[in-house]
Write a protein that holds these residues in place. Structure first.
Motif, PDB file in Angstrom:
ATOM      1  N   ILE A 237       5.458  -3.459  -5.952  1.00 13.40           N
ATOM      2  CA  ILE A 237       4.531  -2.523  -6.596  1.00 13.40           C
ATOM      3  C   ILE A 237       3.769  -1.807  -5.499  1.00 13.40           C
ATOM      4  N   GLN A 238       3.766  -0.489  -5.549  1.00 10.52           N
ATOM      5  CA  GLN A 238       2.926   0.255  -4.603  1.00 10.52           C
ATOM      6  C   GLN A 238       1.638   0.680  -5.285  1.00 10.52           C
ATOM      7  N   LEU A 239       0.556   0.590  -4.505  1.00 10.09           N
ATOM      8  CA  LEU A 239      -0.775   0.925  -5.015  1.00 10.09           C
ATOM      9  C   LEU A 239      -1.386   1.988  -4.122  1.00 10.09           C
ATOM     10  N   GLY A 240      -1.907   3.026  -4.738  1.00 13.23           N
ATOM     11  CA  GLY A 240      -2.538   4.100  -3.981  1.00 13.23           C
ATOM     12  C   GLY A 240      -4.038   4.086  -4.174  1.00 13.23           C
ATOM     13  N   ARG A 241      -4.492   4.771  -5.238  1.00 13.70           N
ATOM     14  CA  ARG A 241      -5.927   4.969  -5.421  1.00 13.70           C
ATOM     15  C   ARG A 241      -6.697   3.677  -5.626  1.00 13.70           C
ATOM     16  N   SER A 242      -6.077   2.705  -6.297  1.00 15.05           N
ATOM     17  CA  SER A 242      -6.835   1.469  -6.546  1.00 15.05           C
ATOM     18  C   SER A 242      -7.189   0.785  -5.225  1.00 15.05           C
TER      19      SER A 242
ATOM     20  N   LYS B 277       0.860  -1.192   0.000  1.00 17.53           N
ATOM     21  CA  LYS B 277       0.000   0.000   0.000  1.00 17.53           C
ATOM     22  C   LYS B 277       0.895   1.241   0.000  1.00 17.53           C
ATOM     23  N   ALA B 278       0.681   2.137  -0.972  1.00 18.75           N
ATOM     24  CA  ALA B 278       1.459   3.371  -1.034  1.00 18.75           C
ATOM     25  C   ALA B 278       1.102   4.287   0.129  1.00 18.75           C
ATOM     26  N   GLY B 279       2.028   5.121   0.529  1.00 17.16           N
ATOM     27  CA  GLY B 279       1.730   6.120   1.545  1.00 17.16           C
ATOM     28  C   GLY B 279       0.722   7.117   0.996  1.00 17.16           C
ATOM     29  N   THR B 280      -0.437   7.195   1.632  1.00 19.44           N
ATOM     30  CA  THR B 280      -1.443   8.207   1.255  1.00 19.44           C
ATOM     31  C   THR B 280      -1.889   8.835   2.565  1.00 19.44           C
ATOM     32  N   PHE B 281      -1.497  10.056   2.813  1.00 19.01           N
ATOM     33  CA  PHE B 281      -1.828  10.702   4.083  1.00 19.01           C
ATOM     34  C   PHE B 281      -3.315  10.488   4.369  1.00 19.01           C
ATOM     35  N   GLU B 282      -3.600   9.831   5.486  1.00 20.17           N
ATOM     36  CA  GLU B 282      -4.956   9.345   5.727  1.00 20.17           C
ATOM     37  C   GLU B 282      -5.897  10.426   6.277  1.00 20.17           C
TER      38      GLU B 282
ATOM     39  N   GLU C 169     -11.022  12.364  -6.803  1.00 20.07           N
ATOM     40  CA  GLU C 169     -11.785  13.014  -5.731  1.00 20.07           C
ATOM     41  C   GLU C 169     -11.259  12.604  -4.356  1.00 20.07           C
ATOM     42  N   CYS C 170     -10.602  11.455  -4.291  1.00 25.14           N
ATOM     43  CA  CYS C 170     -10.000  11.056  -3.008  1.00 25.14           C
ATOM     44  C   CYS C 170      -8.911  12.043  -2.605  1.00 25.14           C
ATOM     45  N   VAL C 171      -8.294  12.667  -3.598  1.00 26.12           N
ATOM     46  CA  VAL C 171      -7.258  13.663  -3.292  1.00 26.12           C
ATOM     47  C   VAL C 171      -7.912  15.017  -3.024  1.00 26.12           C
TER      48      VAL C 171
ATOM     49  N   TYR D   7       7.740   0.014  -8.060  1.00 25.62           N
ATOM     50  CA  TYR D   7       7.012   0.799  -9.058  1.00 25.62           C
ATOM     51  C   TYR D   7       5.794   1.458  -8.409  1.00 25.62           C
ATOM     52  N   ILE D   8       5.521   2.685  -8.802  1.00 23.62           N
ATOM     53  CA  ILE D   8       4.282   3.354  -8.359  1.00 23.62           C
ATOM     54  C   ILE D   8       3.745   4.212  -9.502  1.00 23.62           C
ATOM     55  N   GLY D   9       2.418   4.300  -9.590  1.00 23.68           N
ATOM     56  CA  GLY D   9       1.798   5.177 -10.592  1.00 23.68           C
ATOM     57  C   GLY D   9       0.955   4.412 -11.583  1.00 23.68           C
ATOM     58  N   GLY D  10      -0.348   4.275 -11.283  1.00 21.20           N
ATOM     59  CA  GLY D  10      -1.272   3.681 -12.241  1.00 21.20           C
ATOM     60  C   GLY D  10      -1.101   2.186 -12.437  1.00 21.20           C
ATOM     61  N   ALA D  11      -0.766   1.467 -11.374  1.00 18.93           N
ATOM     62  CA  ALA D  11      -0.768  -0.002 -11.440  1.00 18.93           C
ATOM     63  C   ALA D  11      -2.104  -0.452 -10.866  1.00 18.93           C
TER      64      ALA D  11
ATOM     65  N   THR E 265     -10.705  15.704  -1.878  1.00 17.26           N
ATOM     66  CA  THR E 265     -11.454  15.768  -0.611  1.00 17.26           C
ATOM     67  C   THR E 265     -10.596  15.309   0.569  1.00 17.26           C
ATOM     68  N   ILE E 266      -9.283  15.430   0.420  1.00 17.65           N
ATOM     69  CA  ILE E 266      -8.360  14.857   1.425  1.00 17.65           C
ATOM     70  C   ILE E 266      -8.602  15.417   2.825  1.00 17.65           C
ATOM     71  N   GLU E 267      -9.126  16.638   2.915  1.00 17.50           N
ATOM     72  CA  GLU E 267      -9.328  17.233   4.235  1.00 17.50           C
ATOM     73  C   GLU E 267     -10.708  16.962   4.810  1.00 17.50           C
TER      74      GLU E 267
ATOM     75  N   MET F  38       1.887  13.620 -10.670  1.00 15.24           N
ATOM     76  CA  MET F  38       1.921  12.466  -9.772  1.00 15.24           C
ATOM     77  C   MET F  38       0.662  11.612  -9.911  1.00 15.24           C
ATOM     78  N   PHE F  39      -0.471  12.264 -10.070  1.00 14.67           N
ATOM     79  CA  PHE F  39      -1.747  11.547  -9.991  1.00 14.67           C
ATOM     80  C   PHE F  39      -2.303  11.112 -11.353  1.00 14.67           C
ATOM     81  N   ARG F  40      -2.218  11.962 -12.333  1.00 18.47           N
ATOM     82  CA  ARG F  40      -2.845  11.725 -13.650  1.00 18.47           C
ATOM     83  C   ARG F  40      -4.349  11.439 -13.480  1.00 18.47           C
TER      84      ARG F  40
HETATM   85  C1  LIG Z   1      -5.565  10.672  -1.048  1.00 18.16           C
HETATM   86  C2  LIG Z   1      -4.120  10.546  -1.387  1.00 18.16           C
HETATM   87  C3  LIG Z   1      -3.162  10.965  -0.459  1.00 18.16           C
HETATM   88  C4  LIG Z   1      -1.804  10.851  -0.763  1.00 18.16           C
HETATM   89  N1  LIG Z   1      -0.863  11.168   0.188  1.00 18.16           N
HETATM   90  C5  LIG Z   1       0.440  10.897  -0.036  1.00 18.16           C
HETATM   91  C6  LIG Z   1       1.391  11.004   1.006  1.00 18.16           C
HETATM   92  O1  LIG Z   1       1.085  11.327   2.167  1.00 18.16           O
HETATM   93  N2  LIG Z   1       2.684  10.710   0.701  1.00 18.16           N
HETATM   94  C7  LIG Z   1       3.066  10.327  -0.550  1.00 18.16           C
HETATM   95  O2  LIG Z   1       4.245  10.066  -0.781  1.00 18.16           O
HETATM   96  N3  LIG Z   1       2.191  10.190  -1.543  1.00 18.16           N
HETATM   97  C8  LIG Z   1       0.891  10.436  -1.305  1.00 18.16           C
HETATM   98  N4  LIG Z   1      -0.028  10.209  -2.299  1.00 18.16           N
HETATM   99  C9  LIG Z   1       0.441   9.749  -3.621  1.00 18.16           C
HETATM  100  C10 LIG Z   1       0.437   8.230  -3.721  1.00 18.16           C
HETATM  101  O3  LIG Z   1       1.323   7.640  -2.812  1.00 18.16           O
HETATM  102  C11 LIG Z   1       0.825   7.779  -5.148  1.00 18.16           C
HETATM  103  O4  LIG Z   1       2.110   8.279  -5.429  1.00 18.16           O
HETATM  104  C12 LIG Z   1      -0.173   8.255  -6.207  1.00 18.16           C
HETATM  105  O5  LIG Z   1      -1.504   8.129  -5.764  1.00 18.16           O
HETATM  106  C13 LIG Z   1      -0.009   7.478  -7.525  1.00 18.16           C
HETATM  107  O6  LIG Z   1      -0.205   6.103  -7.317  1.00 18.16           O
HETATM  108  P1  LIG Z   1      -1.605   5.374  -7.752  1.00 18.16           P
HETATM  109  O7  LIG Z   1      -1.768   5.564  -9.238  1.00 18.16           O
HETATM  110  O8  LIG Z   1      -1.394   3.927  -7.369  1.00 18.16           O
HETATM  111  O9  LIG Z   1      -2.683   6.029  -6.987  1.00 18.16           O
HETATM  112  C14 LIG Z   1      -1.387  10.323  -2.019  1.00 18.16           C
HETATM  113  C15 LIG Z   1      -2.362   9.891  -2.914  1.00 18.16           C
HETATM  114  C16 LIG Z   1      -3.692   9.977  -2.611  1.00 18.16           C
HETATM  115  C17 LIG Z   1      -4.689   9.455  -3.596  1.00 18.16           C
END
Ligand SMILES: Cc1cc2nc3c(=O)[nH]c(=O)nc-3n(C[C@H](O)[C@H](O)[C@H](O)COP(=O)(O)O)c2cc1C
Length: 405
Positions: free
Chosen positions: A358-363, A34-39, A389-391, A337-341, A393-395, A279-281
């Motif tokens: 492989i790191q996964l964020g949004r999926s 699981k990728a780091g996504t500030f919760e 929208e997950c990004v 790898y990270i980004g759209g997997a 609405t992060i707050e 970063m997001f695309r």
């Molecule tokens: C809601 C949200 C919060 C995120 N917060 C962080 C964070 O705290 N640190 C970080 O390195 N990346 C953060 N990211 C970026 C993801 O780690 C990742 O690089 C990005 O979503 C692309 O990967 P994905 O296509 O698998 O989503 C965040 C992404 C999302 C969607």
């Protein structure tokens, strides 16, 4: 590729993806992290039941290792006052959260962050946030925190100590791995980037000088956790801005980290500060930001400058693959790898391309069960539509969440 039976190849690659592998001394049950996504689930900086439940769902969904997003190494390293920073006051809840994930067979990584000169933390102990050079503090404008100051050599030495202390603390509460954030425009990235680092001393100028602090931090973290403990580093391969870090630089940056003993590099891109969409695309998040931003001043700034900051980058699966492959060829350490997997076809391609994890964020935000579903069904693909929208609405008070499912 097996020319007579391509499906055999992809099955073998998928078997690899779902088989155990090691990062340094740590064995993971599969290659999915699981990728780091500030919760945004730590009100007043305390990890409680909401954060635990979020990661427990991921653990139950089959991920090998989950990452606690943005663990600030010190109080002033927080972007805002609701972020968690590493200190004794949260030892008990953090230990019990990590323990509950271990019980589910999932390893836990902590992303070590420092915001540098990019902060809207109202509890800042200093007069202003500190970065490599005096700068406008874009994030702080809504709080009347207009500027960031340049760090003195003493501040730099203190920051190295803060990373060392945080690493010691994090290992002691049970984290299995640490991920140092070298990217996305935060503190260490601000030093690496010629766009934000205008120093004239030994911490600015050449890439070697700009990497001096990040490499000191890596050495301090290594000293704190020992040789067998996994240290990952997340980099921005490109900031996507004129005068910033470029893909060519990131090959050299990765080689420097590799030589300095990093165990794995996570190859991301873009910056939260200047070019987040790289970063997001996917769908542009500017409209959601405008709709949810509470500060009148920030709304005005977003209206005036938003289009140049939030540029359009259409989504494609594996959008960092070609650039990340260049790093694969240039380093010996493991690569994440990270980004759209988003599904088994991607996972097989990434295994074939020589990525270790492989790191996964949004999926995973869209479906925490994704690893188990992929393991059961070779044709499985994420339902995430990259609306972002997950990004945007992060707050939200409920913390990060998929707005569709
Ligand atoms: C809601 C949200 C919060 C995120 N917060 C962080 C964070 O705290 N640190 C970080 O390195 N990346 C953060 N990211 C970026 C993801 O780690 C990742 O690089 C990005 O979503 C692309 O990967 P994905 O296509 O698998 O989503 C965040 C992404 C999302 C969607």
């Amino acid at each position: 590729m097996n020319p007579t039976n391509p499906s055999l190849d992809s099955r073998t690659s998928l078997e690899k993806c779902f088989s155990p592998a090691k990062i340094n001394g740590l064995e993971l049950k599969n290659r999915l992290i699981k990728a780091g996504t500030f919760e945004n689930m730590t009100p007043l900086g305390v990890p409680g039941s909401t954060l635990s439940a979020f990661h427990q769902r991921l653990a139950d969904g089959g991920i090998a290792m989950t990452t606690l997003g943005y663990c600030a190494v010190t109080a002033d390293g927080r972007l805002n006052e609701n972020m968690m920073y590493m200190h004794e006051g949260i030892r008990a809840p953090l230990t019990s959260l990590i323990h509950s994930l271990h019980e589910r067979g999932t390893a836990v990584s902590g992303q070590m962050g420092h915001c540098g000169g990019f902060s809207k933390n109202r509890e800042l102990q200093r007069r202003r946030p500190l970065g490599p050079s005096f700068a406008i503090n874009g994030l702080g404008l809504s709080q009347g925190m207009f500027f960031a100051d340049a760090m003195s050599i003493q501040d730099i030495d203190e920051m190295v100590d803060q990373y060392r202390d945080a690493a010691q603390f994090m290992k002691s509460v049970g984290f299995d791995a640490l991920e140092i954030h070298f990217g996305h425009g935060y503190g260490l990235c601000q030093f690496i980037s010629p766009k934000t680092n205008k120093r004239k001393d030994e911490y600015g100028g050449s890439l070697e000088n700009r990497m001096r602090l990040p490499l000191r931090v890596l050495a301090a973290v290594r000293e704190a956790v020992g040789d067998a403990f996994p240290i990952l580093g997340k980099i921005s391969m490109s900031e996507g801005v004129r005068g910033g870090i470029h893909y060519d630089d990131s090959v050299v940056i990765s080689q420097m980290l590799d030589r300095a003993g990093i165990d794995a590099i996570v190859c991301s891109g873009g910056t939260s500060t200047m070019n987040p969409m790289l970063m997001f695309r996917g769908d542009n998040m500017l409209p959601t930001m405008l709709a949810t931003e509470k500060s009148l001043l920030m709304r005005l700034i977003l209206r005036l400058a938003g289009k140049s900051m939030f540029r359009d980058y259409p989504y494609t699966d594996l959008y960092f693959l070609e650039q990340a492959k260049r790093i694969r060829e240039a380093v010996n350490c493991q690569l994440v790898y990270i980004g759209g997997a988003t599904g088994n076809d991607n996972f097989a391609d990434l295994m074939d391309a020589g990525f270790d994890f492989i790191q996964l964020g949004r999926s995973l935000l869209s479906d925490p069960e994704l690893p188990n579903r992929c393991a059961r069904d070779a044709g499985f693909k994420s339902r995430c539509v990259h609306c972002n929208e997950c990004v945007g609405t992060i707050e939200s008070p409920q913390g990060i969440h998929c707005t569709r499912y």
